[in-house]
Design a protein around this motif. Structure first.
Motif, mmCIF file in Angstrom:
data_model
loop_
_atom_site.group_PDB
_atom_site.id
_atom_site.type_symbol
_atom_site.label_atom_id
_atom_site.label_comp_id
_atom_site.label_asym_id
_atom_site.label_seq_id
_atom_site.Cartn_x
_atom_site.Cartn_y
_atom_site.Cartn_z
ATOM 1 N N PHE A 101 -32.960 -65.063 80.680
ATOM 2 C CA PHE A 101 -31.917 -65.315 81.675
ATOM 3 C C PHE A 101 -32.296 -66.506 82.558
ATOM 4 O O PHE A 101 -33.438 -66.628 83.000
ATOM 5 C CB PHE A 101 -31.724 -64.076 82.562
ATOM 6 N N ARG A 102 -31.315 -67.361 82.803
ATOM 7 C CA ARG A 102 -31.516 -68.484 83.719
ATOM 8 C C ARG A 102 -31.101 -68.076 85.128
ATOM 9 O O ARG A 102 -30.031 -67.499 85.318
ATOM 10 C CB ARG A 102 -30.673 -69.684 83.320
ATOM 11 N N LEU A 103 -31.917 -68.432 86.093
ATOM 12 C CA LEU A 103 -31.562 -68.326 87.508
ATOM 13 C C LEU A 103 -31.458 -69.769 88.005
ATOM 14 O O LEU A 103 -32.421 -70.325 88.559
ATOM 15 C CB LEU A 103 -32.611 -67.534 88.288
ATOM 16 N N ILE A 104 -30.310 -70.368 87.773
ATOM 17 C CA ILE A 104 -30.164 -71.805 87.950
ATOM 18 C C ILE A 104 -30.399 -72.228 89.399
ATOM 19 O O ILE A 104 -31.082 -73.225 89.672
ATOM 20 C CB ILE A 104 -28.772 -72.263 87.464
ATOM 21 N N GLU A 105 -29.855 -71.452 90.330
ATOM 22 C CA GLU A 105 -30.006 -71.815 91.744
ATOM 23 C C GLU A 105 -31.469 -71.790 92.178
ATOM 24 O O GLU A 105 -31.865 -72.484 93.127
ATOM 25 C CB GLU A 105 -29.205 -70.854 92.630
ATOM 26 N N ASP A 106 -32.288 -70.994 91.488
ATOM 27 C CA ASP A 106 -33.700 -70.843 91.848
ATOM 28 C C ASP A 106 -34.619 -71.703 90.983
ATOM 29 O O ASP A 106 -35.828 -71.701 91.191
ATOM 30 C CB ASP A 106 -34.113 -69.382 91.694
ATOM 31 N N GLU A 107 -34.052 -72.419 90.015
ATOM 32 C CA GLU A 107 -34.844 -73.128 89.001
ATOM 33 C C GLU A 107 -35.908 -72.189 88.437
ATOM 34 O O GLU A 107 -37.109 -72.450 88.466
ATOM 35 C CB GLU A 107 -35.479 -74.392 89.573
ATOM 36 N N ALA A 108 -35.424 -71.082 87.897
ATOM 37 C CA ALA A 108 -36.304 -70.028 87.408
ATOM 38 C C ALA A 108 -35.738 -69.427 86.129
ATOM 39 O O ALA A 108 -34.582 -69.650 85.758
ATOM 40 C CB ALA A 108 -36.473 -68.948 88.472
ATOM 41 N N LEU A 109 -36.580 -68.665 85.455
ATOM 42 C CA LEU A 109 -36.184 -67.880 84.291
ATOM 43 C C LEU A 109 -36.720 -66.466 84.449
ATOM 44 O O LEU A 109 -37.768 -66.252 85.083
ATOM 45 C CB LEU A 109 -36.772 -68.465 82.996
ATOM 46 N N ILE A 110 -36.009 -65.508 83.892
ATOM 47 C CA ILE A 110 -36.545 -64.167 83.701
ATOM 48 C C ILE A 110 -36.494 -63.891 82.204
ATOM 49 O O ILE A 110 -35.476 -64.106 81.556
ATOM 50 C CB ILE A 110 -35.743 -63.104 84.468
ATOM 51 N N ASN A 111 -37.632 -63.446 81.657
ATOM 52 C CA ASN A 111 -37.639 -63.106 80.240
ATOM 53 C C ASN A 111 -38.287 -61.752 80.018
ATOM 54 O O ASN A 111 -39.206 -61.362 80.741
ATOM 55 C CB ASN A 111 -38.341 -64.198 79.417
ATOM 56 N N ARG A 112 -37.792 -61.053 79.035
ATOM 57 C CA ARG A 112 -38.427 -59.832 78.547
ATOM 58 C C ARG A 112 -38.418 -59.883 77.018
ATOM 59 O O ARG A 112 -37.990 -58.958 76.337
ATOM 60 C CB ARG A 112 -37.725 -58.583 79.093
ATOM 61 N N MET A 113 -38.897 -61.004 76.494
ATOM 62 C CA MET A 113 -38.833 -61.266 75.060
ATOM 63 C C MET A 113 -39.604 -60.232 74.253
ATOM 64 O O MET A 113 -39.144 -59.767 73.211
ATOM 65 C CB MET A 113 -39.349 -62.667 74.753
ATOM 66 N N GLY A 114 -40.820 -59.905 74.692
ATOM 67 C CA GLY A 114 -41.580 -58.872 74.006
ATOM 68 C C GLY A 114 -42.340 -59.353 72.781
ATOM 69 O O GLY A 114 -42.391 -58.649 71.756
ATOM 70 N N PHE A 115 -42.964 -60.529 72.871
ATOM 71 C CA PHE A 115 -43.790 -61.047 71.775
ATOM 72 C C PHE A 115 -43.016 -61.094 70.454
ATOM 73 O O PHE A 115 -43.538 -60.715 69.395
ATOM 74 C CB PHE A 115 -45.052 -60.195 71.585
ATOM 75 N N ASN A 116 -41.772 -61.544 70.485
ATOM 76 C CA ASN A 116 -41.037 -61.747 69.237
ATOM 77 C C ASN A 116 -41.656 -62.930 68.488
ATOM 78 O O ASN A 116 -41.736 -64.034 69.011
ATOM 79 C CB ASN A 116 -39.561 -62.011 69.516
ATOM 80 N N ASN A 117 -42.140 -62.687 67.273
ATOM 81 C CA ASN A 117 -42.759 -63.757 66.492
ATOM 82 C C ASN A 117 -42.854 -63.349 65.029
ATOM 83 O O ASN A 117 -42.670 -62.186 64.679
ATOM 84 C CB ASN A 117 -44.147 -64.108 67.060
ATOM 85 N N GLU A 118 -43.154 -64.322 64.185
ATOM 86 C CA GLU A 118 -43.176 -64.106 62.737
ATOM 87 C C GLU A 118 -44.459 -63.469 62.246
ATOM 88 O O GLU A 118 -44.565 -63.134 61.052
ATOM 89 C CB GLU A 118 -42.964 -65.437 62.024
ATOM 90 N N GLY A 119 -45.444 -63.315 63.105
ATOM 91 C CA GLY A 119 -46.724 -62.757 62.699
ATOM 92 C C GLY A 119 -47.737 -63.835 62.359
ATOM 93 O O GLY A 119 -47.397 -64.971 61.999
ATOM 94 N N ALA A 120 -49.018 -63.482 62.463
ATOM 95 C CA ALA A 120 -50.097 -64.459 62.354
ATOM 96 C C ALA A 120 -50.149 -65.136 60.996
ATOM 97 O O ALA A 120 -50.430 -66.336 60.890
ATOM 98 C CB ALA A 120 -51.436 -63.784 62.662
ATOM 99 N N ARG A 121 -49.875 -64.402 59.927
ATOM 100 C CA ARG A 121 -49.974 -65.004 58.600
ATOM 101 C C ARG A 121 -48.928 -66.100 58.406
ATOM 102 O O ARG A 121 -49.228 -67.173 57.890
ATOM 103 C CB ARG A 121 -49.827 -63.915 57.534
#
Length: 357
Positions: A101-121
């Motif tokens: 989420f963008r907080l444009i007025e604050d020049e900030a972000l909030i994220n709760r992505m949760g380590f989404n990734n393809e994996g080490a291999r």
């Protein structure tokens, strides 16, 4: 030019825009140069930290490019080092959307992505391809544990991830401070970190890799001091550094419409606390451990404050979203001017100058 592109991107959801940019930079790395002149780092900003030569102090923080899909583009923007990840040993989708989420007025972000990734291999295979292309630059890889792995087995995940990606890294970052993996921050203890460092030492030494521990800004000050002292007096200190800080779950006064979303807050509202943690860690480390300052850096003055507070290097993420690729060159040129203004011949002379015993 970036302001026009930003107006289009900001009409999309934050994560959709993020994915679109990564895809574009992956396919056309040279496009990064359309939005900013090439960065020319003056000699005053060069330094060697944990054996690695940095042309200037400004690097890309982990989280923006979790899978390392746009590494050539980041170097084209002028970053002196790039950190990808967080990479876990096994692929995982992360938390349900929406989660950025963008907080444009604050020049900030909030994220709760949760380590989404393809994996080490999968990440390791991509990094091998990039290496074959002859792409050069300091590359850090941030590793973490999978969500489903209980904390008592967390060390196994770090070992598995490290084994896969170590051959392609210039340094490794141990992430025990993301607020978006349940229980992860419980691993921010002296005992766990020292046990983990001992467990991964054979792999680390085989590849001669520096290690960085990334700390949360929400730790009590006295706990930061204890952790830093334990690491600074450990047998691993010669190749160890600190990243201060990850995102925060605290909520200072905010104006953005998404201010009540859960997750880690980054950007301008984090600046003061992250700099305070740099100062606390620097005082506790007593020059035994180098520090990377991360959190709320938008201007050269912001970066300079972190350097004077004890950071040798500085990472950005949110500023890139709001200011675009030109921000890297602005920070580099501005730092050089600030050093000259204050009579420093090189950046190393300014590191920690404001920290008292």
């Amino acid at each position: 030019m970036y302001s026009a592109v930003r107006s289009i991107l900001f009409r999309m959801s934050a994560e959709r825009a993020h994915e679109w940019i990564l895809a574009a930079l992956s396919r056309a790395p040279a496009a990064a140069g359309w939005f900013a002149p090439r960065v020319r780092a003056p000699e005053s900003l060069a330094q060697t930290v944990l054996g690695l030569p940095f042309a200037h102090p400004i690097g890309l923080a982990a989280g923006l490019d979790k899978n390392g899909v746009a590494i050539p583009a980041w170097y084209r923007m002028g970053f002196s080092f790039v950190e990808i990840g967080t990479v876990t040993p096994r692929p995982q989708p992360g938390n349900p959307k929406p989660r950025l989420f963008r907080l444009i007025e604050d020049e900030a972000l909030i994220n709760r992505m949760g380590f989404n990734n393809e994996g080490a291999r999968a990440v390791a295979r991509r990094l091998e391809q990039i290496r074959q292309l002859g792409i050069h630059g300091i590359l850090g890889i941030n590793i973490g544990k999978n969500k489903a792995t209980p904390n008592e087995l967390a060390h196994e995940d770090y070992l598995l991830a490290l084994e896969q990606v170590a051959p392609f890294a210039d340094y490794l970052t141990i992430n025990v401070s993301s607020p978006n993996t349940p229980g992860l921050r419980d691993l921010q203890s002296e005992s766990f970190m020292l046990d983990l460092l001992k467990a991964i030492e054979p792999i680390r030494s085989r590849h001669s890799l520096p290690l960085w521990i990334k700390l949360a800004p929400d730790l009590p000050n006295d706990e930061i001091e204890r952790i830093v002292d334990a690491l600074a007096t450990s047998p691993f200190r010669a190749h160890l550094g600190l990243i201060c800080t990850n995102t925060t779950i605290e909520r200072p006064p905010l104006s953005g419409r998404y201010r009540d979303e859960t997750g880690g807050l980054s950007g301008r509202p984090l600046a003061a606390r992250s700099t305070e943690v740099v100062r606390i860690a620097s005082r506790a480390a007593q020059k035994r451990l180098p520090i990377i300052g991360s959190g709320g850096v938008f201007t050269a003055e912001d970066a300079y404050e972190k350097i004077r507070s004890g950071a040798s290097l500085v990472q950005i993420y949110t500023a890139l979203i709001y200011r675009g690729p030109a921000v890297v060159g602005e920070l580099v040129r501005g730092l050089d001017e600030l050093l000259a203004r204050d009579g420093f011949a090189n950046v190393g002379e300014a590191v920690g100058i404001d920290v008292k015993g």
